[in-house]
Design a protein around this motif. Structure first.
Motif, PDB file in Angstrom:
ATOM      1  N   THR A  32     -56.444 -63.918  84.715  1.00  0.00           N
ATOM      2  CA  THR A  32     -55.467 -63.063  84.292  1.00  0.00           C
ATOM      3  C   THR A  32     -55.653 -61.531  85.103  1.00  0.00           C
ATOM      4  N   ALA A  33     -54.574 -61.748  86.437  1.00  0.00           N
ATOM      5  CA  ALA A  33     -54.742 -60.547  87.681  1.00  0.00           C
ATOM      6  C   ALA A  33     -53.016 -60.686  87.961  1.00  0.00           C
ATOM      7  N   TRP A  34     -52.498 -60.871  87.432  1.00  0.00           N
ATOM      8  CA  TRP A  34     -51.342 -61.038  87.872  1.00  0.00           C
ATOM      9  C   TRP A  34     -50.214 -59.650  87.759  1.00  0.00           C
ATOM     10  N   SER A  35     -50.398 -58.861  86.777  1.00  0.00           N
ATOM     11  CA  SER A  35     -50.375 -57.432  86.921  1.00  0.00           C
ATOM     12  C   SER A  35     -51.233 -56.792  86.447  1.00  0.00           C
ATOM     13  N   VAL A  36     -51.963 -55.751  87.545  1.00  0.00           N
ATOM     14  CA  VAL A  36     -53.177 -54.844  86.906  1.00  0.00           C
ATOM     15  C   VAL A  36     -53.001 -53.108  86.892  1.00  0.00           C
ATOM     16  N   ALA A  37     -53.353 -53.117  85.795  1.00  0.00           N
ATOM     17  CA  ALA A  37     -53.693 -51.642  86.230  1.00  0.00           C
ATOM     18  C   ALA A  37     -55.219 -51.074  86.016  1.00  0.00           C
ATOM     19  N   ASN A  38     -55.361 -49.711  85.702  1.00  0.00           N
ATOM     20  CA  ASN A  38     -56.995 -49.164  85.544  1.00  0.00           C
ATOM     21  C   ASN A  38     -57.784 -49.977  84.566  1.00  0.00           C
ATOM     22  N   SER A  39     -56.956 -50.241  83.078  1.00  0.00           N
ATOM     23  CA  SER A  39     -57.192 -50.513  81.986  1.00  0.00           C
ATOM     24  C   SER A  39     -57.397 -52.099  81.736  1.00  0.00           C
ATOM     25  N   GLY A  40     -56.698 -52.928  82.181  1.00  0.00           N
ATOM     26  CA  GLY A  40     -56.880 -54.258  82.200  1.00  0.00           C
ATOM     27  C   GLY A  40     -56.314 -55.001  82.993  1.00  0.00           C
ATOM     28  N   GLY A  41     -56.068 -55.972  82.832  1.00  0.00           N
ATOM     29  CA  GLY A  41     -55.138 -56.503  83.885  1.00  0.00           C
ATOM     30  C   GLY A  41     -53.636 -57.887  82.597  1.00  0.00           C
ATOM     31  N   LYS A  42     -53.006 -57.694  83.242  1.00  0.00           N
ATOM     32  CA  LYS A  42     -52.026 -59.148  82.386  1.00  0.00           C
ATOM     33  C   LYS A  42     -51.793 -60.062  83.120  1.00  0.00           C
ATOM     34  N   ASP A  43     -51.289 -61.511  82.380  1.00  0.00           N
ATOM     35  CA  ASP A  43     -51.171 -62.610  83.689  1.00  0.00           C
ATOM     36  C   ASP A  43     -50.221 -63.839  82.462  1.00  0.00           C
ATOM     37  N   LEU A  44     -49.939 -64.393  82.692  1.00  0.00           N
ATOM     38  CA  LEU A  44     -49.342 -65.293  82.142  1.00  0.00           C
ATOM     39  C   LEU A  44     -49.023 -65.390  80.838  1.00  0.00           C
ATOM     40  N   TRP A  45     -50.386 -65.448  80.295  1.00  0.00           N
ATOM     41  CA  TRP A  45     -50.678 -66.038  79.093  1.00  0.00           C
ATOM     42  C   TRP A  45     -51.170 -64.680  78.286  1.00  0.00           C
ATOM     43  N   TYR A  46     -52.348 -63.738  78.235  1.00  0.00           N
ATOM     44  CA  TYR A  46     -52.604 -62.901  78.233  1.00  0.00           C
ATOM     45  C   TYR A  46     -52.981 -61.672  78.529  1.00  0.00           C
ATOM     46  N   GLN A  47     -52.573 -60.723  77.765  1.00  0.00           N
ATOM     47  CA  GLN A  47     -52.306 -58.935  78.474  1.00  0.00           C
ATOM     48  C   GLN A  47     -54.378 -58.731  77.244  1.00  0.00           C
ATOM     49  N   CYS A  48     -55.422 -58.252  78.864  1.00  0.00           N
ATOM     50  CA  CYS A  48     -56.277 -57.989  78.482  1.00  0.00           C
ATOM     51  C   CYS A  48     -56.071 -56.651  78.516  1.00  0.00           C
ATOM     52  N   SER A  49     -57.142 -55.800  78.453  1.00  0.00           N
ATOM     53  CA  SER A  49     -57.458 -54.758  78.749  1.00  0.00           C
ATOM     54  C   SER A  49     -58.719 -53.959  77.740  1.00  0.00           C
ATOM     55  N   ASN A  73     -60.844 -51.075  76.239  1.00  0.00           N
ATOM     56  CA  ASN A  73     -61.098 -50.123  75.213  1.00  0.00           C
ATOM     57  C   ASN A  73     -61.844 -50.027  75.085  1.00  0.00           C
ATOM     58  N   ASN A  74     -62.438 -48.071  74.248  1.00  0.00           N
ATOM     59  CA  ASN A  74     -63.749 -48.372  73.826  1.00  0.00           C
ATOM     60  C   ASN A  74     -64.763 -48.952  73.483  1.00  0.00           C
ATOM     61  N   GLY A  75     -63.450 -49.550  72.058  1.00  0.00           N
ATOM     62  CA  GLY A  75     -64.422 -51.592  71.938  1.00  0.00           C
ATOM     63  C   GLY A  75     -64.312 -52.490  72.809  1.00  0.00           C
ATOM     64  N   GLY A  76     -65.059 -52.782  73.688  1.00  0.00           N
ATOM     65  CA  GLY A  76     -64.643 -54.016  74.683  1.00  0.00           C
ATOM     66  C   GLY A  76     -63.099 -54.642  75.827  1.00  0.00           C
ATOM     67  N   TYR A  77     -63.591 -55.416  75.745  1.00  0.00           N
ATOM     68  CA  TYR A  77     -62.937 -56.467  75.960  1.00  0.00           C
ATOM     69  C   TYR A  77     -61.900 -56.956  75.371  1.00  0.00           C
ATOM     70  N   HIS A  78     -60.477 -56.702  75.250  1.00  0.00           N
ATOM     71  CA  HIS A  78     -60.188 -57.426  74.086  1.00  0.00           C
ATOM     72  C   HIS A  78     -58.413 -58.432  74.901  1.00  0.00           C
ATOM     73  N   CYS A  79     -58.439 -59.103  74.066  1.00  0.00           N
ATOM     74  CA  CYS A  79     -57.232 -59.957  74.799  1.00  0.00           C
ATOM     75  C   CYS A  79     -55.836 -59.858  73.721  1.00  0.00           C
ATOM     76  N   GLN A  80     -54.923 -59.879  73.819  1.00  0.00           N
ATOM     77  CA  GLN A  80     -53.574 -60.333  72.906  1.00  0.00           C
ATOM     78  C   GLN A  80     -52.931 -61.151  73.536  1.00  0.00           C
ATOM     79  N   PRO A  81     -52.098 -61.785  72.932  1.00  0.00           N
ATOM     80  CA  PRO A  81     -51.569 -62.730  73.544  1.00  0.00           C
ATOM     81  C   PRO A  81     -50.007 -62.337  74.100  1.00  0.00           C
ATOM     82  N   SER A  82     -49.391 -62.764  75.196  1.00  0.00           N
ATOM     83  CA  SER A  82     -48.417 -61.793  76.008  1.00  0.00           C
ATOM     84  C   SER A  82     -47.009 -62.231  75.239  1.00  0.00           C
ATOM     85  N   SER A  83     -46.508 -61.635  75.247  1.00  0.00           N
ATOM     86  CA  SER A  83     -44.766 -61.817  74.801  1.00  0.00           C
ATOM     87  C   SER A  83     -44.617 -62.636  74.706  1.00  0.00           C
ATOM     88  N   ASN A  84     -43.777 -63.290  74.048  1.00  0.00           N
ATOM     89  CA  ASN A  84     -43.210 -64.400  74.160  1.00  0.00           C
ATOM     90  C   ASN A  84     -41.455 -64.715  74.897  1.00  0.00           C
TER      91      ASN A  84
END
Lengths: 156, 213
Positions: A26-43, A45-56
């Motif tokens: 999960t590290a194709w595009s990274v920002a300070n808060s998290g990473g994006k890859d081909l499958w998920y966008q993870c970040s 937040n305050n609540g922990g490490y959340h992943c949601q599916p990438s755009s289709n």
């Protein structure tokens, strides 16, 4: 001869591992808060490490397909190499292996190019991550490996 | 043991007919549509009784994010009553066939505000016990591509091409070998063809590196 064969085999396995890591991490595009890859966008937040599916969108599905195909073809070429190692006649060339390996490198190149062109660059803190770099590193290695297989001949 | 079996079977026979008297209503689960298009929401039911003349269908609509449902359609006594005050006035049409247990309605000129849940309730007297079934309507500006459709298509096409090429390759090899074999067997007759073929000599058993594509 045995040394060359071993070296080529190790290179092939390294390329396969690079491709698998690049496709899955999960590290194709990274920002300070998290990473994006081909499958998920993870970040994180305050609540922990959340992943949601990438755009289709179309392009990300194409990149997914190309990366998976490149892993598959690299794997097929490994199998073909092991098969041809024992079944090839003396003096023959490893054509099947070379074809599959070169196709794998073409697929990685296409996938990386599509991702570079189409990925959203709106966020100023986003930069490319290590999985993206691995894809670009795997492409020339794969091409070189394919060319080596074309040149390689089975000797006595 | 036998008395136990007899008792349980009697009990089951007593229970099952009660449940089988319930009416089962079928609608879709989710429907997708584009803005401005028409959509047919289907509703049918299963009942152990014959379809009676007093069969009723009713549709209610609950918008997304709202807790109240409004009634938009009712069919009873052989006549259909459509919404003439609510959000669907002049946009609703009854396209079902109650005699065939079909209570479908047609929604025309969909708008984005039509997103919501449509519930169909059918009653077939005396079979009136049943759960209404709901279908969710999602209206889009443009049809979104589902995840994985393009991915699967690209992978499938490339692998299919690969399999096709491999099959054709081996087929060609097989055919070439077979033609040589059958020609050398039938020696009498067709001597001219044989002469021109024999000049090439017997082809050795094929081998992947030697046969150049």
């Amino acid at each position: 001869m045995l040394l060359i064969l071993l070296g080529v085999l190790i290179l092939h396995v390294i390329i396969l591992i690079l491709l698998i890591v690049s496709t899955a991490a999960t590290a194709w595009s990274v920002a300070n808060s998290g990473g994006k890859d081909l499958w998920y966008q993870c970040s994180t937040n305050n609540g922990g490490y959340h992943c949601q599916p990438s755009s289709n969108e179309d392009w990300i599905q194409a990149v997914q397909a190309l990366m998976i195909l490149s892993v598959l073809f690299c794997f097929f070429s490994l199998i073909a190499f092991l098969y041809q190692l024992f079944r090839l006649v003396k003096g023959g060339r490893f054509f099947f292996t070379a074809i599959f390996q070169i196709l794998a490198s073409v697929f990685v190149m296409c996938g990386a190019i599509i991702y570079t062109v189409m990925c959203p660059k709106d966020d100023t803190y986003t930069h490319f991550g290590y999985a993206y770099v691995l894809a670009w590193v795997a492409f020339p290695l794969c091409l070189i490996s394919g060319l080596i297989y074309i040149v390689l001949r089975k000797k006595e | 043991m036998l008395t136990f079996l007899a008792l349980t079977s009697v009990a089951l026979l007593g229970i099952v007919p009660e449940q089988s008297q319930a009416i089962v209503i079928y609608t879709g689960w989710e429907r997708h549509a584009l803005v401005g298009s028409d959509i047919r929401l289907s509703c049918s039911f299963f009942s152990w009784r014959w379809t009676s003349e007093d069969v009723t269908f009713s549709w209610t609509y609950r918008p997304d994010g709202s807790r109240d449902a409004i009634s938009i359609f009712h069919y009873t006594g052989g006549a259909a009553y459509l919404d003439n005050k609510g959000p669907f006035r002049d946009r609703l049409e009854f396209v079902g066939n109650p005699g065939r247990r079909d209570g479908s309605i047609l929604l025309k000129s969909l708008e984005l505000s039509d997103n919501g849940t449509f519930t169909c309730d059918a009653k077939n007297p005396p079979d009136i016990v049943g759960r209404p079934s709901s279908v969710r309507l999602l209206v889009f500006e443009k049809v979104p591509i589902q995840a994985g459709v393009i991915t699967g298509a690209i992978i499938g096409v490339v692998l299919g091409l690969l399999v096709l090429i491999v099959v054709i390759y081996y087929l060609m090899r097989f055919l070439v070998a077979r033609r040589v074999f059958s020609l050398s067997v039938s020696k009498h007759g067709k001597k001219k063809k044989e002469g021109s073929q024999q000049r090439q000599g017997p082809v050795p058993p094929a081998d992947p590196s030697k046969i150049k594509v």
